[in-house]
Design a protein around this motif. Structure first.
Motif, mmCIF file in Angstrom:
data_model
loop_
_atom_site.group_PDB
_atom_site.id
_atom_site.type_symbol
_atom_site.label_atom_id
_atom_site.label_comp_id
_atom_site.label_asym_id
_atom_site.label_seq_id
_atom_site.Cartn_x
_atom_site.Cartn_y
_atom_site.Cartn_z
ATOM 1 N N VAL A 1 13.238 39.140 36.633
ATOM 2 C CA VAL A 1 11.841 39.606 36.725
ATOM 3 C C VAL A 1 11.794 41.121 36.586
ATOM 4 O O VAL A 1 12.741 41.820 36.951
ATOM 5 N N LYS A 2 10.698 41.631 36.053
ATOM 6 C CA LYS A 2 10.535 43.081 35.876
ATOM 7 C C LYS A 2 9.555 43.588 36.924
ATOM 8 O O LYS A 2 8.396 43.888 36.636
ATOM 9 N N ARG A 3 10.019 43.627 38.155
ATOM 10 C CA ARG A 3 9.205 44.138 39.273
ATOM 11 C C ARG A 3 10.148 44.647 40.344
ATOM 12 O O ARG A 3 11.378 44.530 40.244
ATOM 13 N N GLY B 1 14.495 37.998 49.663
ATOM 14 C CA GLY B 1 14.636 36.672 49.088
ATOM 15 C C GLY B 1 15.078 36.715 47.643
ATOM 16 O O GLY B 1 15.600 35.733 47.115
ATOM 17 N N ASP B 2 14.874 37.882 46.960
ATOM 18 C CA ASP B 2 15.353 38.050 45.592
ATOM 19 C C ASP B 2 16.862 38.242 45.576
ATOM 20 O O ASP B 2 17.489 38.539 46.607
ATOM 21 N N LYS C 1 21.958 38.621 47.505
ATOM 22 C CA LYS C 1 20.678 38.036 47.912
ATOM 23 C C LYS C 1 20.129 38.860 49.060
ATOM 24 O O LYS C 1 20.746 38.977 50.134
ATOM 25 N N LEU C 2 18.972 39.439 48.867
ATOM 26 C CA LEU C 2 18.380 40.339 49.855
ATOM 27 C C LEU C 2 17.852 39.545 51.056
ATOM 28 O O LEU C 2 17.043 38.636 50.892
ATOM 29 N N LYS D 1 16.388 39.302 40.221
ATOM 30 C CA LYS D 1 16.139 37.887 39.917
ATOM 31 C C LYS D 1 15.403 37.238 41.070
ATOM 32 O O LYS D 1 15.648 37.561 42.240
ATOM 33 N N GLU D 2 14.512 36.321 40.746
ATOM 34 C CA GLU D 2 13.834 35.550 41.777
ATOM 35 C C GLU D 2 14.164 34.069 41.602
ATOM 36 O O GLU D 2 14.473 33.612 40.496
ATOM 37 N N SER D 3 14.122 33.356 42.706
ATOM 38 C CA SER D 3 14.377 31.912 42.668
ATOM 39 C C SER D 3 13.120 31.188 42.264
ATOM 40 O O SER D 3 12.047 31.407 42.843
#
Length: 464
Positions: free
Chosen positions: A155-157, A162-163, A189-190, A241-243
């Motif tokens: 993702v571009k944010r 959780g990311d 993983k944050l 990255k996001e799940s």
């Protein structure tokens, strides 16, 4: 051998006074001399050629007594127990009363199978849960399927909790890189707590391509080189990255199961949860029935009987560890335990097993339960199939009488459970809570396996 006295003691023990006459003792002393003379040096004689009288003159008349006693007393003890018709169930404690040319006398404290007075064993009432499966339970059962189908998507944010941040990092102590403080393209993983406190929190809010210096203080309990130190980590975020979980629908069900619809998949999961919880409820019910059976019986159990069972648990546990490539000594070092601590921790389970065995044996006696040769052969075959062995190998490893005893206990257990009723637990005053009830929480079910024949051991007496 002559038994000169038999005295009943407390907690199902009997004290035997056993006398060995002069002739039997003299034969044992001569045997000890012949066995030991080769290791005794006597001036003027070749090694192993010194007469017994010369050696006794140098070292005392009782020089061979201890070896002679240790040679004689085990068989004398076994003979005395058999003569008195005692069912010994533990390791005897031996004490030498007197010893001399006329022979020797010793006392043996024998642990005997205790008398059991059964309480109610038919119609025992014990609590039994009736599982109620909700939609939330089915959701929990489905979670692993959803997690396995979840994908990480770039993702571009800014990164959030959780990311997963893909990072390069390097740690510096007063400007100097330290060992183990560097990594490239590390998936972090944050919120996982995988890094030291304060690290992940400072990554939150960063975007791909950003770099940042993080001020971190290592905990005081960290390893010696960095404990309590303030350091700086230079971090670059390469990707965020996001799940993304899949849509839980009919297509999802087709992908992760053999079912065409989500409804059918959920129904199958519900059935599996129901069966599992019913099996657990039945196991809990049966354990509660056995607890009640033990609690209602009257019996004085000798300590020696429990110690024998502790030894069996230790042997079985050592075998399981060995199967994993771990020795018992290494296990105790890893756990920071001594042999005494390990035995103490096993004693409640050993006591519970002894109590249950005594109670079920009493039930089998009361009901005149027996095991047929056909049932015995069928069990040998079942064990052979279970462990991938030939029937002859199982028969060589498992004494038939031991297996017959186990089958008889299973018959008694099945009878008690079949007659039991599901209901509310029987209330007991806290002051009357038995050691068996306290031990129940400690016990873990043992795996069924072929048993080995074990030799009895005794505490060796020492000659004065």
């Amino acid at each position: 051998m002559k038994v000169t006295s038999v005295e009943k003691k407390e907690k199902s023990t009997v004290e035997l006074t056993i006398q060995i006459d002069a002739a039997q003792f003299e034969a044992a002393v001569q045997k000890a001399y012949l066995k030991s003379r080769g290791s005794i040096s006597v001036p003027g004689f070749r090694k192993g050629k010194a007469p017994r009288k010369i050696i006794e003159g140098m070292y005392g008349a009782g020089v061979f007594y201890e070896d002679a006693i240790n040679d004689v007393y085990p068989s004398a003890y076994e003979e005395a127990v058999k003569e008195q018709g005692l069912d010994d169930v533990g390791y005897p404690k031996m004490e030498i009363v007197e010893v001399g040319k006329e022979g020797f006398t010793f006392k043996a404290l024998v642990s005997v199978r205790p008398e059991v007075k059964l309480g109610t064993y038919k119609g025992i009432t014990a609590p039994k849960e009736e599982p109620k499966i909700t939609e939330k339970d089915v959701d929990e059962e489905m979670k692993p399927f959803v997690e396995r189908a979840t994908r990480l998507v770039s993702v571009k944010r800014k990164a959030k909790k959780g990311d997963t941040a893909v990072i390069d990092f390097e740690g510096f102590d007063n400007g100097t890189p330290f060992e183990g403080g560097k990594g490239e393209n590390y998936d972090l993983k944050l919120g996982s707590g995988a890094f030291v406190p304060g690290f992940e929190e400072q990554i939150i809010g960063m975007k791909a391509g950003e770099e940042k210096d993080l001020d971190i203080t290592f905990p005081e309990d960290y390893h010696a080189d960095l404990a309590g130190k303030a350091v700086v980590f230079h971090v670059k975020v390469n990707e965020v990255k996001e799940s993304q979980a899949p849509a839980v629908d009919d297509e999802f069900a087709k992908d992760v199961s053999e079912f065409e619809t989500l409804e059918a998949f959920r129904a199958d999961l519900k059935e599996k949860v129901t069966q599992r919880r019913q099996q657990q409820a039945q196991a809990d019910f049966e354990n509660a029935v056995m607890d009640q059976l033990v609690e209602d019986m009257e019996c004085e159990i000798p300590d020696g009987m429990v110690e024998v069972q502790v030894d069996r648990l230790m042997d079985d546990y050592a075998m399981r560890l060995q199967g994993q490539g771990i020795s018992m000594d290494d296990y105790m070092k890893m756990m920071g335990m001594s042999p005494e601590m390990l035995r103490t921790s096993a004693r409640p389970a050993a006591l519970k097993q002894v109590q249950t065995e005594l109670a079920l044996t009493a039930v089998a006696d009361a009901e005149k339960l027996e095991v047929t040769e056909e049932e015995l052969e069928a069990e040998f075959s079942r064990l052979a199939e279970q462990y991938g062995l030939k029937v002859e190998q199982v028969k060589a490893a498992v004494p038939a009488e031991d297996l017959k005893k186990d089958l008889r206990l299973k018959k008694a257990s099945s009878l008690v459970i079949a007659e039991a009723k599901a209901g509310k637990a029987k209330k007991k005053a806290a002051a009357k809570k038995t050691e068996a009830a306290e031990a129940a929480a400690e016990e873990a079910p043992a795996e069924e396996k072929p048993k080995r024949a074990r030799k009895k051991k005794t505490e060796e007496p020492k000659a004065e």
